[in-house]
Design a protein around this motif. Structure first.
Motif, mmCIF file in Angstrom:
data_model
loop_
_atom_site.group_PDB
_atom_site.id
_atom_site.type_symbol
_atom_site.label_atom_id
_atom_site.label_comp_id
_atom_site.label_asym_id
_atom_site.label_seq_id
_atom_site.Cartn_x
_atom_site.Cartn_y
_atom_site.Cartn_z
ATOM 1 N N GLY A 122 0.894 -1.091 -0.186
ATOM 2 C CA GLY A 122 -0.177 -0.064 0.035
ATOM 3 C C GLY A 122 0.589 1.650 0.049
ATOM 4 N N LEU A 123 0.107 1.721 -0.533
ATOM 5 C CA LEU A 123 0.316 3.604 -0.169
ATOM 6 C C LEU A 123 1.746 4.161 0.774
ATOM 7 N N ALA A 124 1.225 3.369 1.979
ATOM 8 C CA ALA A 124 2.537 3.882 2.797
ATOM 9 C C ALA A 124 3.868 3.185 2.086
ATOM 10 N N LEU A 125 3.596 1.666 2.385
ATOM 11 C CA LEU A 125 4.831 0.864 2.029
ATOM 12 C C LEU A 125 5.605 1.346 0.743
ATOM 13 N N LEU A 126 4.432 2.048 -0.564
ATOM 14 C CA LEU A 126 5.060 2.036 -1.542
ATOM 15 C C LEU A 126 6.594 3.060 -1.260
ATOM 16 N N LEU A 127 6.329 4.273 -0.729
ATOM 17 C CA LEU A 127 7.825 5.322 -0.383
ATOM 18 C C LEU A 127 8.976 4.689 0.137
ATOM 19 N N GLN A 128 8.299 3.400 0.969
ATOM 20 C CA GLN A 128 9.245 2.736 1.980
ATOM 21 C C GLN A 128 10.427 1.237 1.329
ATOM 22 N N THR A 146 6.293 12.953 -5.800
ATOM 23 C CA THR A 146 5.583 12.083 -5.401
ATOM 24 C C THR A 146 5.071 11.465 -5.271
ATOM 25 N N HIS A 147 4.375 12.226 -3.805
ATOM 26 C CA HIS A 147 2.874 12.673 -3.442
ATOM 27 C C HIS A 147 2.463 14.332 -2.618
ATOM 28 N N THR A 148 1.390 14.325 -2.340
ATOM 29 C CA THR A 148 0.899 15.590 -1.841
ATOM 30 C C THR A 148 1.514 16.282 -0.873
ATOM 31 N N HIS A 195 2.938 19.147 -0.426
ATOM 32 C CA HIS A 195 2.507 20.667 0.173
ATOM 33 C C HIS A 195 2.707 21.005 1.703
ATOM 34 N N GLU A 196 2.883 19.683 2.411
ATOM 35 C CA GLU A 196 2.664 20.118 4.036
ATOM 36 C C GLU A 196 3.307 21.091 4.472
ATOM 37 N N ALA A 197 4.812 21.188 4.685
ATOM 38 C CA ALA A 197 5.095 22.319 5.292
ATOM 39 C C ALA A 197 4.624 22.930 4.921
ATOM 40 N N MET A 250 -5.313 12.100 -1.948
ATOM 41 C CA MET A 250 -5.706 13.168 -1.270
ATOM 42 C C MET A 250 -4.923 13.307 -0.235
ATOM 43 N N GLU A 251 -4.749 14.289 0.126
ATOM 44 C CA GLU A 251 -3.961 14.485 1.401
ATOM 45 C C GLU A 251 -4.713 15.311 2.671
ATOM 46 N N GLY A 252 -4.874 14.765 3.669
ATOM 47 C CA GLY A 252 -5.757 16.290 4.634
ATOM 48 C C GLY A 252 -4.995 15.757 5.971
ATOM 49 N N TYR A 306 4.918 2.672 9.230
ATOM 50 C CA TYR A 306 6.005 3.633 9.594
ATOM 51 C C TYR A 306 6.155 5.014 8.338
ATOM 52 N N PHE A 307 6.241 6.391 8.876
ATOM 53 C CA PHE A 307 6.124 7.840 7.901
ATOM 54 C C PHE A 307 7.438 8.657 8.159
ATOM 55 N N PRO A 308 8.084 8.848 7.488
ATOM 56 C CA PRO A 308 9.001 10.181 8.251
ATOM 57 C C PRO A 308 8.449 11.049 9.159
ATOM 58 N N PHE A 309 7.556 11.542 7.970
ATOM 59 C CA PHE A 309 6.746 12.694 8.896
ATOM 60 C C PHE A 309 5.748 12.738 9.441
ATOM 61 N N THR A 310 5.245 11.435 10.037
ATOM 62 C CA THR A 310 4.067 11.447 11.168
ATOM 63 C C THR A 310 4.694 9.909 12.383
ATOM 64 N N SER A 311 4.123 10.449 13.542
ATOM 65 C CA SER A 311 4.456 9.365 14.467
ATOM 66 C C SER A 311 3.580 9.704 15.956
ATOM 67 N N GLY A 366 -2.525 6.163 4.263
ATOM 68 C CA GLY A 366 -1.428 5.883 5.093
ATOM 69 C C GLY A 366 -1.975 7.493 5.950
ATOM 70 N N CYS A 367 -1.691 6.986 7.360
ATOM 71 C CA CYS A 367 -1.671 8.841 8.148
ATOM 72 C C CYS A 367 -1.158 8.823 9.365
ATOM 73 N N GLY A 368 -0.894 9.852 10.266
ATOM 74 C CA GLY A 368 -0.650 9.325 12.040
ATOM 75 C C GLY A 368 -0.513 11.602 12.147
ATOM 76 N N VAL A 369 0.281 11.049 13.808
ATOM 77 C CA VAL A 369 0.199 12.439 14.266
ATOM 78 C C VAL A 369 1.988 13.287 13.862
ATOM 79 N N ALA A 422 -2.658 14.045 9.926
ATOM 80 C CA ALA A 422 -2.443 14.091 8.799
ATOM 81 C C ALA A 422 -2.615 12.431 7.782
ATOM 82 N N PHE A 423 -2.934 12.650 6.176
ATOM 83 C CA PHE A 423 -3.205 11.419 5.900
ATOM 84 C C PHE A 423 -3.085 11.738 4.519
ATOM 85 N N GLY A 424 -3.410 10.771 3.868
ATOM 86 C CA GLY A 424 -2.484 10.873 2.550
ATOM 87 C C GLY A 424 -3.455 9.358 2.200
HETATM 88 N N1 PHE Z 1 2.123 11.324 1.737
HETATM 89 C C1 PHE Z 1 1.953 9.516 2.092
HETATM 90 C C2 PHE Z 1 2.511 8.582 1.160
HETATM 91 O O1 PHE Z 1 2.101 9.142 -0.576
HETATM 92 C C3 PHE Z 1 0.897 8.917 2.231
HETATM 93 C C4 PHE Z 1 0.696 9.813 4.207
HETATM 94 C C5 PHE Z 1 0.339 11.476 3.797
HETATM 95 C C6 PHE Z 1 1.084 9.286 5.348
HETATM 96 C C7 PHE Z 1 0.163 11.659 4.914
HETATM 97 C C8 PHE Z 1 0.778 9.863 6.421
HETATM 98 C C9 PHE Z 1 0.568 11.261 6.697
HETATM 99 O O2 PHE Z 1 2.518 6.910 1.568
#
Ligand code: PHE
Length: 487
Positions: free
Chosen positions: A20-26, A146-148, A151-153, A187-189, A291-296, A314-317, A335-337
């Motif tokens: 899935g999404l999360a793992l796509l990047l990792q 490669t992902h929305t 634009h978070e920062a 979509m990212e929220g 796991y994502f570098p920008f949430t925990s 994928g999502c997290g604090v 945040a989530f994506g």
């Molecule tokens: N950007 C992540 C992805 O493409 C998804 C994500 C967004 C995860 C926001 C956590 C918070 O895999």
């Protein structure tokens, strides 16, 4: 409720080997030994000095690796094309997040800096997601996002409300099959609260109060892991346990409501289309640590759909460092994506991701009027199934007599190199590419690969002559760009 088509596509999503999404990047494989050299060789003859994307001109350099087929998709913006299934899916998701709290951003440009896409989010310099085998670069410091989350920062700094939703096209070099395409939509929220603005500075209480105002739902939710875990899913030093727990609970309920909305609509559509009895079994979802570098802490949400667990977001604090760098150290939130095509494939029972790019009326006309009347949503009805045509290409890597000066050596090779040659040669006429054989010569140590390409158009029956021509272009492209030796 839904036909076998959909089961097949669901299985496919899973069988594609992506959890899935999360793992796509990792999970991206690390870059090969000398990607710069390879890309120089592949593009040096044809690399344009500049490229124009959405009216802006960018200088290229030897990092440039965007084929013209992908460049031409940067203007399509399917997420904004009225009555396109990607746009309809966006609207359904927006309907769950009120615009008064979640400001909508749908027009961010796909060209971003490596800083925005990676550094601002805490990706380490050697993160595999940065590899040129996996990401489309315009030049060393500029890429197609490669992902929305790119634009978070910026939004943490500039968004005037306590949350936002982004929808946008994103780009990843990837394999070819029915659920992967080099361009897709996400979509990212995000939602956050400000410690300096909540009553008595009690952030956890404010978050829980907002949680209390969210509707309930009847889904069965499996959530076996604790709100955070010292090793697997740590609490951030900036957050109190009560804060993280409240933010996590608000996050989970909000996203469950989103998934509930999507899948209730999918079920209704299938019932209307097939006259099937409505399912009375509640939907089932489960939270999985991630796991994502920008949430925990971080999670993925999986949905039990047609007998399979499908990971859909994928999502997290949010990492506090992002809020701090944005000059808003008191903001705390989540945040989530989510990938829109994946959701749309389930919603509309669309069996092949290439269909989203079709300009064929037989595709587009099926969704007219739905965006303004979501209750009219119906599953997609395939207009044809044209015959497949399988062709194999076998070659030796690392020929020293190669045009690329010995490139295409075993250490340099990446599946995505072939995928790109195939896309260039045959565009959307290829349904699927599989590695079917790998062989190392016992004496010379040379490596040979065999890929099976399935030529099948979604729109018409391909003639033998044109399939042969496309296949020849694949073969020629492999030799010319990577100096392989055809067997
Ligand atoms: N950007 C992540 C992805 O493409 C998804 C994500 C967004 C995860 C926001 C956590 C918070 O895999």
């Amino acid at each position: 409720m839904a036909g076998p088509r959909c089961v097949a596509s669901a299985l496919r999503l899973r069988a594609a080997g992506r959890s899935g999404l999360a793992l796509l990047l990792q999970q991206r494989s690390p870059g090969s030994a000398s990607p710069a050299r390879r890309w120089q060789a592949a593009y040096s003859s044809g690399r344009p000095k500049t490229v124009e994307i959405n009216g802006k001109t960018y200088p290229t350099d030897p990092w440039f690796n965007v084929p013209s087929s992908v460049l031409s998709l940067t203007s399509r913006k399917l997420h904004l094309q009225k009555d396109h299934p990607v746009s309809i899916t966006r609207k359904i998701i927006e309907s769950v997040f009120p615009a008064s709290t979640y400001r909508y951003y749908n027009t961010f440009d796909p060209v971003v800096s490596t800083y925005e896409n990676f550094d601002s989010l805490g990706f380490p310099p050697d993160h595999p997601g940065r590899a040129r085998t996996d990401t489309y670069y315009i030049n060393e410091s500029t890429l197609l996002r490669t992902h929305t989350s790119a634009h978070e920062a910026e939004l943490f700094r500039s968004n005037p409300t306590g949350g936002y939703l982004i929808s946008a096209d994103v780009y990843r070099r990837d394999e070819i099959d029915r659920s992967h395409y080099p361009v897709f939509h996400q979509m990212e929220g995000a939602r956050y609260w400000d410690r300096s603005k909540v009553p008595h500075g009690d952030l956890a209480a404010a978050v829980l109060e907002d949680l209390g105002r969210l509707p309930r739902h009847d889904m069965t939710v499996q959530d076996p892991s604790p709100p955070f875990h010292a090793e697997r899913n740590p609490l951030q030093p900036h957050h109190g346990p009560a804060e993280a727990e409240a933010v996590g609970a608000h996050l989970k309920r909000s996203l469950e409501l989103m998934v509930h909305e999507i899948f209730t609509r999918a079920r209704k559509a299938a019932v209307l289309a097939e006259g099937a009895a409505p399912q009375d079994k509640p939907l089932e979802v489960r939270w999985v640590e991630a796991y994502f570098p920008f949430t925990s802490p971080s999670w993925e949400l999986e949905v039990h759909y047609q007998g399979d667990w499908l990971e859909i977001l994928g999502c997290g604090v949010s990492q506090q460092s992002l809020h701090i760098h944005a000059g808003k150290p008191d903001q705390v939130g989540w945040a989530f994506g989510i990938g829109l095509e994946r959701v749309a494939m389930l919603l509309f029972q669309i069996p092949d991701i290439r269909l989203f790019w079709s300009q064929d009326e037989r595709f587009l006309s099926q969704f007219r009027g739905v965006e303004d009347h979501l209750d009219r949503l119906r599953p997609f009805e395939p207009f044809s199934k044209h015959p497949p045509c399988y062709k194999d290409v076998s070659f030796w890597l690392g020929s020293s007599s190669a045009a690329g000066g010995g490139l295409g050596g075993a250490a340099d090779w990446h599946d995505n190199d072939l995928m790109e040659v195939v896309r260039d040669a045959a565009g959307d006429c290829v349904e699927d590419v599989q590695l079917v054989d790998r062989f190392t010569h016992p004496k010379t140590g040379r490596k040979s690969l065999c890929y099976r390409i399935n030529y099948r158009s979604l729109e018409r029956t391909l003639t033998n002559a044109e399939t042969n021509e496309m296949h020849q272009r694949v073969v020629d492209g492999l030799v010319k760009r990577f100096g392989v030796e055809i067997r």
